[in-house]
Design a protein around this motif. Structure first.
Motif, PDB file in Angstrom:
ATOM      1  N   ALA A  79       1.002  -1.235  -0.043  1.00 20.12           N
ATOM      2  CA  ALA A  79       0.017  -0.125   0.009  1.00 20.12           C
ATOM      3  C   ALA A  79       0.870   1.257  -0.073  1.00 20.12           C
ATOM      4  O   ALA A  79       2.051   1.205   0.780  1.00 20.12           O
ATOM      5  CB  ALA A  79      -0.891   0.041   1.135  1.00 20.12           C
ATOM      6  N   ASP A  80       0.323   2.352  -0.744  1.00 17.94           N
ATOM      7  CA  ASP A  80       0.829   3.694  -0.679  1.00 17.94           C
ATOM      8  C   ASP A  80       0.377   4.657   0.366  1.00 17.94           C
ATOM      9  O   ASP A  80      -0.713   4.505   0.818  1.00 17.94           O
ATOM     10  CB  ASP A  80       0.446   4.310  -1.855  1.00 17.94           C
ATOM     11  N   ASP A  81       1.494   5.462   0.965  1.00 13.24           N
ATOM     12  CA  ASP A  81       1.166   6.206   1.996  1.00 13.24           C
ATOM     13  C   ASP A  81       0.456   7.450   1.800  1.00 13.24           C
ATOM     14  O   ASP A  81       1.324   8.252   0.866  1.00 13.24           O
ATOM     15  CB  ASP A  81       2.405   6.419   3.083  1.00 13.24           C
ATOM     16  N   PHE A  82      -0.669   7.868   1.789  1.00 14.24           N
ATOM     17  CA  PHE A  82      -1.148   9.203   1.229  1.00 14.24           C
ATOM     18  C   PHE A  82      -0.907  10.337   2.241  1.00 14.24           C
ATOM     19  O   PHE A  82      -1.149  11.457   1.850  1.00 14.24           O
ATOM     20  CB  PHE A  82      -2.702   8.818   1.213  1.00 14.24           C
ATOM     21  N   GLY A  83      -0.926   9.821   3.526  1.00 19.55           N
ATOM     22  CA  GLY A  83      -0.596  11.086   4.241  1.00 19.55           C
ATOM     23  C   GLY A  83      -1.496  10.830   5.883  1.00 19.55           C
ATOM     24  O   GLY A  83      -2.350  10.200   5.936  1.00 19.55           O
ATOM     25  N   PHE A  84      -1.725  11.978   6.484  1.00 15.90           N
ATOM     26  CA  PHE A  84      -2.212  11.952   7.863  1.00 15.90           C
ATOM     27  C   PHE A  84      -3.529  12.662   7.804  1.00 15.90           C
ATOM     28  O   PHE A  84      -3.570  13.839   7.198  1.00 15.90           O
ATOM     29  CB  PHE A  84      -1.126  12.731   8.755  1.00 15.90           C
ATOM     30  N   ILE A  85      -4.543  12.183   8.534  1.00 23.15           N
ATOM     31  CA  ILE A  85      -5.808  12.906   8.563  1.00 23.15           C
ATOM     32  C   ILE A  85      -6.268  13.134  10.036  1.00 23.15           C
ATOM     33  O   ILE A  85      -5.653  12.380  10.905  1.00 23.15           O
ATOM     34  CB  ILE A  85      -6.815  12.032   7.900  1.00 23.15           C
ATOM     35  N   GLU A  86      -6.946  13.889  10.579  1.00 22.19           N
ATOM     36  CA  GLU A  86      -7.538  14.118  11.667  1.00 22.19           C
ATOM     37  C   GLU A  86      -8.540  13.206  11.906  1.00 22.19           C
ATOM     38  O   GLU A  86      -9.374  12.758  10.796  1.00 22.19           O
ATOM     39  CB  GLU A  86      -8.257  15.434  12.132  1.00 22.19           C
ATOM     40  N   LEU A  87      -9.039  12.486  13.076  1.00 21.97           N
ATOM     41  CA  LEU A  87     -10.084  11.591  13.402  1.00 21.97           C
ATOM     42  C   LEU A  87     -11.417  12.078  12.754  1.00 21.97           C
ATOM     43  O   LEU A  87     -12.182  11.123  12.313  1.00 21.97           O
ATOM     44  CB  LEU A  87     -10.203  11.499  14.980  1.00 21.97           C
ATOM     45  N   ASP A  88     -11.732  13.291  12.814  1.00 23.62           N
ATOM     46  CA  ASP A  88     -13.122  13.656  12.327  1.00 23.62           C
ATOM     47  C   ASP A  88     -13.174  13.492  10.877  1.00 23.62           C
ATOM     48  O   ASP A  88     -14.350  13.653  10.212  1.00 23.62           O
ATOM     49  CB  ASP A  88     -13.713  15.124  12.898  1.00 23.62           C
ATOM     50  N   LYS A  89     -12.248  13.346  10.235  1.00 23.82           N
ATOM     51  CA  LYS A  89     -12.269  13.033   8.613  1.00 23.82           C
ATOM     52  C   LYS A  89     -12.276  11.727   8.147  1.00 23.82           C
ATOM     53  O   LYS A  89     -12.157  11.248   6.930  1.00 23.82           O
ATOM     54  CB  LYS A  89     -10.921  13.835   8.175  1.00 23.82           C
ATOM     55  N   THR A  90     -12.293  10.694   9.224  1.00 25.25           N
ATOM     56  CA  THR A  90     -12.063   9.383   8.831  1.00 25.25           C
ATOM     57  C   THR A  90     -13.243   8.738   8.077  1.00 25.25           C
ATOM     58  O   THR A  90     -12.788   8.072   6.857  1.00 25.25           O
ATOM     59  CB  THR A  90     -11.913   8.396  10.042  1.00 25.25           C
ATOM     60  N   LEU A  91     -14.418   8.940   8.285  1.00 32.35           N
ATOM     61  CA  LEU A  91     -15.445   8.224   7.498  1.00 32.35           C
ATOM     62  C   LEU A  91     -15.322   9.125   6.291  1.00 32.35           C
ATOM     63  O   LEU A  91     -15.734   8.267   5.194  1.00 32.35           O
ATOM     64  CB  LEU A  91     -16.654   8.333   8.409  1.00 32.35           C
ATOM     65  N   ASP A  92     -15.338  10.272   5.916  1.00 35.09           N
ATOM     66  CA  ASP A  92     -15.011  11.109   4.694  1.00 35.09           C
ATOM     67  C   ASP A  92     -13.964  10.344   3.796  1.00 35.09           C
ATOM     68  O   ASP A  92     -14.145  10.211   2.758  1.00 35.09           O
ATOM     69  CB  ASP A  92     -14.783  12.664   4.872  1.00 35.09           C
ATOM     70  N   ILE A  93     -12.893  10.158   4.251  1.00 29.52           N
ATOM     71  CA  ILE A  93     -11.832   9.526   3.579  1.00 29.52           C
ATOM     72  C   ILE A  93     -12.186   8.189   3.351  1.00 29.52           C
ATOM     73  O   ILE A  93     -11.928   7.810   2.084  1.00 29.52           O
ATOM     74  CB  ILE A  93     -10.511   9.693   4.391  1.00 29.52           C
ATOM     75  N   ALA A  94     -12.657   7.503   4.137  1.00 33.94           N
ATOM     76  CA  ALA A  94     -12.956   6.036   3.859  1.00 33.94           C
ATOM     77  C   ALA A  94     -13.943   5.849   2.791  1.00 33.94           C
ATOM     78  O   ALA A  94     -13.785   5.344   1.896  1.00 33.94           O
ATOM     79  CB  ALA A  94     -13.649   5.323   4.971  1.00 33.94           C
ATOM     80  N   ALA A  95     -14.914   6.739   2.682  1.00 33.86           N
ATOM     81  CA  ALA A  95     -16.181   6.658   1.646  1.00 33.86           C
ATOM     82  C   ALA A  95     -15.385   7.195   0.442  1.00 33.86           C
ATOM     83  O   ALA A  95     -15.481   6.824  -0.895  1.00 33.86           O
ATOM     84  CB  ALA A  95     -17.352   7.721   2.102  1.00 33.86           C
ATOM     85  N   ALA A  96     -14.346   8.294   0.387  1.00 30.58           N
ATOM     86  CA  ALA A  96     -13.783   8.790  -0.951  1.00 30.58           C
ATOM     87  C   ALA A  96     -12.803   7.866  -1.501  1.00 30.58           C
ATOM     88  O   ALA A  96     -12.988   7.739  -2.688  1.00 30.58           O
ATOM     89  CB  ALA A  96     -12.983   9.961  -0.444  1.00 30.58           C
ATOM     90  N   VAL A  97     -12.047   7.225  -0.827  1.00 31.45           N
ATOM     91  CA  VAL A  97     -11.131   5.955  -1.374  1.00 31.45           C
ATOM     92  C   VAL A  97     -12.015   5.070  -2.041  1.00 31.45           C
ATOM     93  O   VAL A  97     -11.870   4.618  -3.126  1.00 31.45           O
ATOM     94  CB  VAL A  97     -10.375   5.361  -0.400  1.00 31.45           C
ATOM     95  N   LEU A  98     -13.213   4.595  -1.283  1.00 33.10           N
ATOM     96  CA  LEU A  98     -13.902   3.571  -1.826  1.00 33.10           C
ATOM     97  C   LEU A  98     -14.650   4.027  -2.936  1.00 33.10           C
ATOM     98  O   LEU A  98     -14.706   3.111  -3.924  1.00 33.10           O
ATOM     99  CB  LEU A  98     -14.891   3.014  -0.648  1.00 33.10           C
ATOM    100  N   SER A  99     -15.229   5.214  -3.060  1.00 33.03           N
ATOM    101  CA  SER A  99     -15.995   5.673  -4.104  1.00 33.03           C
ATOM    102  C   SER A  99     -15.259   5.769  -5.393  1.00 33.03           C
ATOM    103  O   SER A  99     -15.310   5.617  -6.632  1.00 33.03           O
ATOM    104  CB  SER A  99     -17.069   6.782  -3.909  1.00 33.03           C
ATOM    105  N   THR A 100     -13.953   6.392  -5.118  1.00 28.45           N
ATOM    106  CA  THR A 100     -13.042   6.433  -6.142  1.00 28.45           C
ATOM    107  C   THR A 100     -12.534   5.260  -6.768  1.00 28.45           C
ATOM    108  O   THR A 100     -12.721   5.056  -7.933  1.00 28.45           O
ATOM    109  CB  THR A 100     -11.572   7.423  -5.825  1.00 28.45           C
TER     110      THR A 100
END
Length: 570
Positions: free
Chosen positions: A270-291
């Motif tokens: 896996a590639d390291d995309f970077g760091f996110i704050e906790l409150d962005k976790t679900l948004d990032i999960a949905a964005a990776v999956l939908s992409t």
């Protein structure tokens, strides 16, 4: 073409896309098949659709030929995989699955899997609805544990910091719920729920054709890499400060499956995309999956996983699209280190004063054997345990959250039933296999049934060279689909045919390097001969504390895999 589709693969869609599109959001005609007592199996599309409900149709391949002689169809049954984010299960739930396994499965066992959950094997069609309804009453389901969806979300099982584990496990549960299919199909078919018009339903994240291929998500808590982050599409690396979870590094595009003879397929880190704050976790999960949903390959399923999408469109393009969809900019990754990935066996005390007992379960198969009544022992512990159980991604079981006053009683039960043995070697603890024969229809060679004797041989080789206290991360998978995670082992065997394997070496103990094929299509006897020679050299030439995988790289015995898309087959 819209931005959402600018990387869409053109061509004739794989037939699975037709099947999903015509399924009325995963309903198909499964209910009709359940009423058909002429066959024990499922027909056409339903054979695939039941996977989205957590089941695989199988048969016992050991008796298939004999049944054919008798003019009988194969003994069709299903394997069910439960959805348990982070592998956590309560004692009262354990007793429910223990009883169902004994009463209604062909093998009587509970199997702990590399996906940090349990499986029932050998459930016949008349008992399938009862199985789902029994689990539902206990608060368990099998929604989306197979098929082209996000599957059971893994989470480090037994970290050093108990509070961080609770926080991370909460996020594993939230991610799992957020990415689940929204269709009512599961409730309608298996729980006799009220029927809903599928044309009025929506799948806002997964889409009505779901994903191009399976999708796996983990949360890992350094320094333990017990979930093997590089085997998964999406990984959240927990970053803590002062004992509090503050956010995640996000790793995308790992996967281990490949196809023999097809060099367009390969394992990938896996590639390291970077760091996110906790409150962005679900948004990032949905964005990776939908992409991945929109850009993944729906023409060729062999190249449909997220890892191939990143290779095709470019990591930076994929990352930028995720940021756009999530409305989040990745920050620079925070520092972390993996020092191990095995389970911590025996008693471990958490910072909260509670105690956790990790039990070694060879191959994850919980059953009563002569002199080792594992299944009975687990049930007896469940009857008195006041904490929870955690299934690990290495097929072991943790009796977690034990108060000091209960330790002695639980330990006595574990010893009595053969669940706690001082004689288990480090090598046996560091070995793993997929289920393979006789139930897996994809299996080409033995794995689970072969592993115990193979480990005994390796133990003998290590002792011969004075290394009986050392071990090698050793894994066997019966086909190239990667379930046993052999492509992150120091020694990985991949089934090629009956009694024959591709022999890979050169991974590392931390799970951050893919091994390379050393010998192709050789017998288990030949493999042991090579291991004898290599371990002999390792014993004489190693630097202090140098692992086997690092040694074979340093000694020039095998070249490291640096960029698997370009050099895995070199």
């Amino acid at each position: 073409m819209s931005d959402d589709n600018k990387f869409k693969v053109e061509g004739k869609l794989a037939d699975n896309e037709r099947m999903k599109g015509q399924s009325h959001l995963l309903r198909g005609t499964i209910s009709d098949d359940l009423k058909d007592d002429v066959t024990g199996g499922f027909t056409a599309d339903n054979f695939q659709l039941i996977r989205f409900h957590g089941m695989y149709q199988q048969d016992d391949r050991d008796i298939r030929a004999e049944r054919t002689k008798q003019k009988l169809e194969p003994l069709h049954n299903v394997m069910l995989r439960a959805r348990l984010p982070g592998g956590v299960i309560q004692p009262h739930q354990w007793l429910v699955i223990d009883k169902f396994a004994a009463d209604y499965t062909m093998y009587g066992s509970i199997r702990l899997t590399t996906r940090q959950t349990f499986q029932f094997h050998g459930v016949l069609k008349p008992n399938m609805k009862l199985m789902h309804q029994t689990l539902h009453k206990a608060g368990i389901d099998s929604i989306a544990t197979a098929g082209d969806v996000n599957r059971n979300v893994l989470c480090t099982s037994n970290p050093i910091e108990s509070k961080v584990h609770k926080q991370a496990w909460d996020w594993a549960t939230k991610i799992s719920e957020h990415l689940l299919p929204k269709t009512n199909a599961y409730a309608e078919i298996w729980l006799d729920g009220e029927k809903v018009d599928s044309t009025q339903e929506d799948e806002p994240i997964l889409g009505k054709n779901y994903l191009p291929r399976k999708f796996k998500t983990t949360i890992v808590i350094p320094p333990q890499n017990d979930v093997d982050v590089h085997a998964n599409d999406l990984n959240f690396v927990a970053i803590a400060e002062d004992g509090e979870l503050i956010g995640f590094n996000v790793l995308v595009g790992g996967g281990l499956a490949m196809t023999h003879g097809d060099h367009s397929t390969f394992p990938r880190k896996a590639d390291d995309f970077g760091f996110i704050e906790l409150d962005k976790t679900l948004d990032i999960a949905a964005a990776v999956l939908s992409t991945q949903r929109d850009w993944g390959n729906r023409v060729n399923r062999k190249n449909a996983k997220t890892k191939y999408t990143l290779e095709r469109v470019g990591v930076e393009n994929f990352k930028a699209e995720v940021e756009k969809r999530a409305g989040v900019k990745f920050a620079a990754s925070r520092a972390y280190e993996f020092t191990s990935r095995g389970d911590r066996f025996g008693w471990v005390e958490g910072i909260d004063g509670k105690h956790h007992l990790t039990l070694f379960i060879e191959n994850g198969r919980i059953l009563d054997y002569p002199g080792k009544t594992l299944k009975t022992g687990c049930a007896e512990i469940a009857k008195i345990h006041q904490g929870d159980f955690r299934m690990t991604a290495n097929q072991n079981l943790i009796v977690a959250g034990v108060a000091l006053e209960q330790k002695a009683r639980i330990e006595a039960l574990a010893i009595k039933h053969g669940l706690m043995e001082a004689s288990v070697s480090n090598q046996r603890k560091d070995s793993m296999a997929c289920v393979s024969l006789p139930t897996c229809p994809l299996a080409m060679a033995e794995a689970e049934r072969y592993l115990p004797e193979a480990v005994t041989e390796i133990e003998g080789i290590l002792a011969k060279h004075g290394m009986q206290d050392d071990s090698i991360i050793y894994r066997v998978t019966g086909c190239p689909n990667g379930c046993g995670r052999a492509m992150l082992a120091e020694v990985g065997l991949v089934g090629k045919g009956p009694g024959k394997y591709n022999f890979h070496i050169g991974g590392d103990r931390q799970g951050t390097r893919i091994p390379r094929m050393y010998k192709e299509n050789i017998t288990d006897t030949e493999i042991m001969g090579h291991l004898d020679e290599l371990i002999g050299r390792w014993s004489k030439e190693r630097t202090p504390s140098e692992s086997f995988g690092d040694y074979v790289i340093r000694a020039g015995i095998i070249a490291p895999v640096v960029d698997s898309a370009r050099d895995f087959y070199d």
